[in-house]
Structures are given as C-alpha cells and as structure tokens.
Design a protein around this motif. Structure first.
Motif, PDB file in Angstrom:
ATOM      1  N   ALA A   1      11.643  -9.052 -18.661  1.00  0.00           N
ATOM      2  CA  ALA A   1      13.236  -9.069 -18.219  1.00  0.00           C
ATOM      3  C   ALA A   1      14.376  -9.138 -19.140  1.00  0.00           C
ATOM      4  CB  ALA A   1      13.911  -9.811 -16.918  1.00  0.00           C
ATOM      5  N   ASP A   2      14.175 -10.464 -20.053  1.00  0.00           N
ATOM      6  CA  ASP A   2      14.662 -10.436 -21.200  1.00  0.00           C
ATOM      7  C   ASP A   2      14.504  -9.129 -22.285  1.00  0.00           C
ATOM      8  OD1 ASP A   2      12.486 -11.144 -22.256  1.00  0.00           O
ATOM      9  OD2 ASP A   2      12.974 -12.884 -22.111  1.00  0.00           O
TER      10      ASP A   2
ATOM     11  N   LEU B   1       2.606 -18.976 -20.067  1.00  0.00           N
ATOM     12  CA  LEU B   1       3.358 -20.218 -20.131  1.00  0.00           C
ATOM     13  C   LEU B   1       1.502 -21.081 -20.221  1.00  0.00           C
ATOM     14  CD1 LEU B   1       4.395 -18.541 -16.170  1.00  0.00           C
ATOM     15  CD2 LEU B   1       5.743 -19.945 -18.064  1.00  0.00           C
TER      16      LEU B   1
ATOM     17  N   LEU C   1      -4.934 -31.468 -22.996  1.00  0.00           N
ATOM     18  CA  LEU C   1      -4.115 -31.835 -22.493  1.00  0.00           C
ATOM     19  C   LEU C   1      -4.211 -30.874 -21.430  1.00  0.00           C
ATOM     20  CD1 LEU C   1      -1.924 -29.059 -21.692  1.00  0.00           C
ATOM     21  CD2 LEU C   1      -1.000 -30.444 -23.624  1.00  0.00           C
ATOM     22  N   ASN C   2      -3.376 -31.800 -20.802  1.00  0.00           N
ATOM     23  CA  ASN C   2      -3.715 -31.029 -18.741  1.00  0.00           C
ATOM     24  C   ASN C   2      -2.106 -30.377 -18.670  1.00  0.00           C
ATOM     25  OD1 ASN C   2      -5.791 -32.740 -18.589  1.00  0.00           O
ATOM     26  ND2 ASN C   2      -5.118 -34.273 -18.004  1.00  0.00           N
ATOM     27  N   ALA C   3      -1.817 -29.568 -18.279  1.00  0.00           N
ATOM     28  CA  ALA C   3      -0.580 -28.531 -17.810  1.00  0.00           C
ATOM     29  C   ALA C   3      -0.860 -28.070 -15.870  1.00  0.00           C
ATOM     30  CB  ALA C   3      -0.964 -27.884 -18.933  1.00  0.00           C
ATOM     31  N   HIS C   4       0.095 -28.140 -15.757  1.00  0.00           N
ATOM     32  CA  HIS C   4      -0.201 -27.374 -14.386  1.00  0.00           C
ATOM     33  C   HIS C   4       1.070 -26.393 -14.016  1.00  0.00           C
ATOM     34  CE1 HIS C   4      -0.952 -26.874 -10.336  1.00  0.00           C
ATOM     35  NE2 HIS C   4       0.678 -27.214 -10.096  1.00  0.00           N
ATOM     36  N   LEU C   5       1.104 -25.132 -13.806  1.00  0.00           N
ATOM     37  CA  LEU C   5       1.749 -24.338 -13.403  1.00  0.00           C
ATOM     38  C   LEU C   5       2.289 -24.198 -11.395  1.00  0.00           C
ATOM     39  CD1 LEU C   5       1.474 -21.231 -15.569  1.00  0.00           C
ATOM     40  CD2 LEU C   5       3.558 -22.344 -15.439  1.00  0.00           C
TER      41      LEU C   5
ATOM     42  N   SER D   1       4.680 -15.333 -17.531  1.00  0.00           N
ATOM     43  CA  SER D   1       5.860 -14.727 -17.059  1.00  0.00           C
ATOM     44  C   SER D   1       6.366 -13.805 -17.485  1.00  0.00           C
ATOM     45  CB  SER D   1       6.479 -16.017 -16.336  1.00  0.00           C
ATOM     46  OG  SER D   1       7.491 -16.759 -17.921  1.00  0.00           O
ATOM     47  N   ASP D   2       7.990 -13.446 -16.581  1.00  0.00           N
ATOM     48  CA  ASP D   2       8.934 -12.413 -16.965  1.00  0.00           C
ATOM     49  C   ASP D   2       9.809 -12.720 -17.901  1.00  0.00           C
ATOM     50  OD1 ASP D   2      10.041 -10.236 -17.462  1.00  0.00           O
ATOM     51  OD2 ASP D   2      10.263  -9.560 -14.965  1.00  0.00           O
TER      52      ASP D   2
ATOM     53  N   ALA E   1       3.995 -19.071  -8.169  1.00  0.00           N
ATOM     54  CA  ALA E   1       4.696 -17.786  -8.196  1.00  0.00           C
ATOM     55  C   ALA E   1       4.365 -16.629  -8.697  1.00  0.00           C
ATOM     56  CB  ALA E   1       5.722 -18.550  -9.920  1.00  0.00           C
ATOM     57  N   THR E   2       5.354 -15.409  -8.742  1.00  0.00           N
ATOM     58  CA  THR E   2       4.292 -14.254  -9.189  1.00  0.00           C
ATOM     59  C   THR E   2       4.432 -14.565 -10.935  1.00  0.00           C
ATOM     60  OG1 THR E   2       5.171 -13.307  -6.975  1.00  0.00           O
ATOM     61  CG2 THR E   2       4.740 -12.202  -8.963  1.00  0.00           C
TER      62      THR E   2
ATOM     63  N   GLU F   1       8.392  -6.629 -10.341  1.00  0.00           N
ATOM     64  CA  GLU F   1       9.773  -7.993 -10.191  1.00  0.00           C
ATOM     65  C   GLU F   1       9.195  -9.084  -9.695  1.00  0.00           C
ATOM     66  OE1 GLU F   1      12.951  -7.803 -10.310  1.00  0.00           O
ATOM     67  OE2 GLU F   1      13.044  -5.618 -10.549  1.00  0.00           O
ATOM     68  N   LEU F   2       9.147 -10.399 -11.034  1.00  0.00           N
ATOM     69  CA  LEU F   2       8.461 -11.326 -11.189  1.00  0.00           C
ATOM     70  C   LEU F   2       9.353 -12.908 -10.390  1.00  0.00           C
ATOM     71  CD1 LEU F   2       6.423  -9.991 -12.149  1.00  0.00           C
ATOM     72  CD2 LEU F   2       6.192 -11.488 -13.945  1.00  0.00           C
TER      73      LEU F   2
ATOM     74  N   ASP G   1      10.418 -18.176 -13.204  1.00  0.00           N
ATOM     75  CA  ASP G   1       9.431 -19.038 -13.343  1.00  0.00           C
ATOM     76  C   ASP G   1       9.618 -20.759 -13.224  1.00  0.00           C
ATOM     77  OD1 ASP G   1       6.053 -18.682 -13.714  1.00  0.00           O
ATOM     78  OD2 ASP G   1       6.143 -20.452 -14.104  1.00  0.00           O
ATOM     79  N   PRO G   2       8.629 -21.339 -12.321  1.00  0.00           N
ATOM     80  CA  PRO G   2       9.305 -22.950 -12.362  1.00  0.00           C
ATOM     81  C   PRO G   2       8.935 -23.542 -13.734  1.00  0.00           C
ATOM     82  CG  PRO G   2       7.165 -22.423 -10.844  1.00  0.00           C
ATOM     83  CD  PRO G   2       7.940 -20.913 -11.406  1.00  0.00           C
ATOM     84  N   GLY G   3       7.820 -23.435 -14.494  1.00  0.00           N
ATOM     85  CA  GLY G   3       7.763 -23.438 -16.270  1.00  0.00           C
ATOM     86  C   GLY G   3       6.752 -24.727 -15.523  1.00  0.00           C
ATOM     87  N   LEU G   4       5.757 -24.686 -17.021  1.00  0.00           N
ATOM     88  CA  LEU G   4       5.275 -25.310 -17.313  1.00  0.00           C
ATOM     89  C   LEU G   4       5.135 -27.159 -17.313  1.00  0.00           C
ATOM     90  CD1 LEU G   4       2.166 -25.149 -17.609  1.00  0.00           C
ATOM     91  CD2 LEU G   4       2.981 -25.079 -20.308  1.00  0.00           C
ATOM     92  N   VAL G   5       4.415 -27.888 -16.749  1.00  0.00           N
ATOM     93  CA  VAL G   5       4.413 -29.473 -16.654  1.00  0.00           C
ATOM     94  C   VAL G   5       3.405 -29.755 -17.338  1.00  0.00           C
ATOM     95  CG1 VAL G   5       4.465 -31.883 -14.845  1.00  0.00           C
ATOM     96  CG2 VAL G   5       4.929 -29.616 -14.216  1.00  0.00           C
ATOM     97  N   LYS G   6       3.200 -30.939 -18.126  1.00  0.00           N
ATOM     98  CA  LYS G   6       2.655 -31.455 -19.561  1.00  0.00           C
ATOM     99  C   LYS G   6       2.479 -32.186 -19.336  1.00  0.00           C
ATOM    100  CE  LYS G   6       3.106 -27.551 -23.124  1.00  0.00           C
ATOM    101  NZ  LYS G   6       3.110 -27.337 -24.175  1.00  0.00           N
TER     102      LYS G   6
END
Lengths: 230, 230
Positions: free
Chosen positions: A31-32, B47, B16-20, B39-40, B23-24, A99-100, A103-108
């Motif tokens: 999209a970007d 991601l 490491l540990n990572a979580h998403l 992701s878009d 989402a689509t 259409e996506l 994204d809420p993004g990654l937690v590390k």
DNA sequence: CTTTGAATCTCGTGG
DNA sequence: CCACGAGGTTCAAAG
C-alpha cells in the motif's frame, strides 16, 4: 496489497546497479508503493525491491519492447531519492489484490536489553566479589552498559550478543575517557557476550580487557528459578 | 510458491520470542520450506518468518483453538535449529500456488569490490607519483584494501563506499601494526570513500590520515574509456 | 529531525 | 564447515 506472478526481468538503478534476467517471479506491491520481487527460494530478502515511499507507474511497452515480448512496463520511483526499479513483464500468470489494513505489529522478547537485565541481576557472573553500581552509566561519549565494583576496583562492562571488534573499540573509548577522570580511575574493562569472535578476543586481551562468555539460556533459567521464589 | 491471504496470529520461538496479534496478512511459503509473514507496509523485511531449510506441517486445530475461531494450525520447524513458527489461521481469504522454478539470480555492479578494482587501476587518484603495490595486502589482523608507493613512502588505503568512523579505526589498527614492522615502516594512511562523514574526516585528519573522496561514475567512465582502447 | 547501535539480520567470499 | 565483512542493509530508540 497486489500480488502478481509474472515472467519478468528487473533492473535497479540507484546506490548501485543490479539486474535480474527474465524468469517467473512474485511481484508484491504494498500500500505504501513499495515493491518486492521474490523468487521461490532464498531467505526473506527479495531478489530486488524498492523501499517506501515509492510510486508505481504502469506503462505500455514501446514498440521495440513489445517486439521482444514485453506486455507491460512498471516504473517504480522512490519519492525521497532517485532510486528506481524497472520491471519488464513478459507474461502475467496471476494478478490479484487484497485489502489488509494496518498491522498491530510485533512484540519481542530476548534481545540485548534482556541480556543486560539478566547480567545486572547476576553480576557475580563477572567473578566473585562483584556488585552492581548501575546499568547504562552515562559518559560524555555514550552510556556504558554496566558499571560494577570488583575486588580490584571499578569495572566497566560492554555487553553484546555477538562480541566483535567494534565492541572492543567501543569499550576501549569508554575506558580511556573514564580513566582520565580521577574520581573514577582506575577502571578496568570486561567484554561480555554470548559469543566472542577470536579477533575480538585477541584485541581485547591485548588491551587488558577481560572477556566473559555468557550463557543466555542458563541466565534465563536462573532468572526463572528466582522468580518462582516470589 | 504458495500464497495465502489470511486473518491469523503468529508466534516465533527461537533465538528470541516474538508474537503477532490477529490481523489479515500475507503468508508466503517457498519451495525450500521457508515461510514469510508480510503486512501491507514496512519495507522488505517480513513481520515474522522462518528461514530455510524448514518444514511446514498443517494441522487441525485443537478443540480449544477451534472454539476460539482457529480453522487451521501451521507449525513451521527449522531443520538445523529448534527455531519454530506457529501460525493460527482464523480465516483464509485466498490460497493459491504457482510453480516458479529456480531463479537465475541477481547481477550486481558498483559495490566495494568494483570501487577497489577501479582505484587500483587509477591509483594516481591518490596523488601524483603513486604506484600500486597490491590489493588485499594481508596482515596479521586482516587485509589492507590497497597498498601503494607514494612519493613519501608506503601508503595503506582503506576503501569504503561510505566513510564512517569504523573505517578510520580499522585503518588506524593496520597502520599501528604495519609501522611496528621495520621492513614496512614508515607507512602513511589514506581513507578513500565515495562519501566521508564529517566525524570520520575529523578523526582521520586528527590522526594524520589523508582523506580522498572518490567519484564512482567518473572512475567508471575512465574505465570504460580505457576498455574501448582494446 | 538526525544519529547510533542491534538484528531471528542476510549474503557473499575466502580460509 | 566456520569466520569475517559488507549491505540499496532495516529497525527502533535516543539525543
């Protein structure tokens, strides 16, 4: 996001020049405006790409290009530089869009910051008689990862996941600066990492810097065991 | 290559540990078993991902997972480590596969190696009276990019596309070592790069290292002109 | 905003 | 096979 499977050749011109001969590949348009050219192997890095922000212009092929089997031309132009990507599409096997959304993004968890926290909690890994002074001790040229007191005086610790020559240089600069401060001097150095490269170890020991190898899993295990006490 | 558009959550466990969160997203499965979660937006880095070689196991969700809306479970396991990726698919919007074949691969031009070759051929860019001794001159701590003879003695050249402080440190180490060798000393230093950061230039000149800015396009032009003579 | 340092870095090259 | 260096690095955090 637009996904195109096509036989194509790709040319990048910008910070360097790179070319992909004709083959069937995945073209991903985000999209970007960024474009990724992926093959069916390799790792996550695309064969070629354009970073966002960018704009994609789809053009008709010139007569010469059409004569060579080109059915469409993509010009991808970076918005903030003159980097450009040229895709000559020769056969489009699939072309779909979805259409996506955002994204809420990654937690590390488990990066250098965690290693630093664990070493601060288990400062005795530096040797008997060590106590923590503080983490991220600020100096004029940046923060020392960990400052400790050892049996023979103040100890500055540079912490890395992988110990390379750069880290030794960094620690050396800190030590030079701190040893010029009569309130701190003498300060000795410890280079702590999960792995230490031989060249880095040689350089460090040549400069009187002690090397300590850290076992993250063991440190995390101790941490978990301690947590369970509460 | 398999392309799946799906609402999903992704967990990585390994170095490491990572979580998403859910989402689509696009799930890309390559022929070598690697999986990319895109992701878009963002740049070419996914991601989350699993590097090859890896194996994908598709499972039915457990009763508990099914109750939470999970329709399929992907377990991606690295073959050479215990890294693993868990994808919980909640809704599959698209699922297509294509045969791509092996890619002929990328052809690059304009990287540091090209710059080194060009500077070796046009060594007079260092100043009048310079002659090439050799490229990749080996020392105990690594190779010096270019060794030359100048009007005032031996010259060690550190070459970078972008001249940063690291490069100056590297050259300084070489110079210290080489000047300890009575057969080589005295050796002076030249820091050559397409762009030299102000901080790097200051540090270099403070240490008596000369800075030379290189024009790659001009050097390539000379190279092309010379090639045309033969 | 720029600058700095880490990265599940990736990717080549050379021993 | 491992080790080292470069990268169109990308990315996030800090000054």
């Amino acid at each position: 996001m637009r996904l195109v499977i096509a036989r194509c050749s790709v040319t990048y011109e910008g910070r360097l020049n790179a070319h992909l001969p004709s083959a069937t590949r995945l073209l991903m348009v985000k999209a970007d405006g960024s474009v990724l050219v992926h093959s069916d192997g390799g790792s996550y890095k695309p064969l070629n790409w354009m970073s966002p922000p960018a704009t994609l212009h789809v053009e008709e092929p010139s007569e010469e290009q059409a004569a060579q089997g080109v059915v469409a031309v993509w010009r991808v132009q970076a918005k903030k530089s003159d980097d450009r990507l040229l895709v000559l599409l020769e056969e489009v096997l699939s072309d779909v869009s979805h259409e996506l959304g955002v994204d809420p993004g990654l937690v590390k968890d488990g990066v250098e910051a965690d290693l630093q926290r664990l070493l601060a909690e288990q400062i005795e890994l530096l040797g008997d008689g060590h106590t923590l002074v503080r983490r991220e001790y600020m100096t004029a040229i940046g923060p020392v990862d960990i400052l400790a007191k050892g049996p023979d005086g103040t100890v500055a610790v540079e912490l890395k996941r992988r110990g390379d020559i750069d880290g030794v240089e960094q620690l050396t600069r800190y030590l030079e600066l701190m040893n010029r401060d009569p309130l701190l001097a003498p300060v000795s150095g410890v280079f702590a990492a999960q792995q230490i490269k031989p060249q880095a170890r040689t350089l460090a020991e040549d400069r009187g810097i002690r090397c300590v190898t850290l076992d993250y899993d063991a440190m995390r295990g101790v941490d978990d065991a301690e947590s369970r006490l509460f």
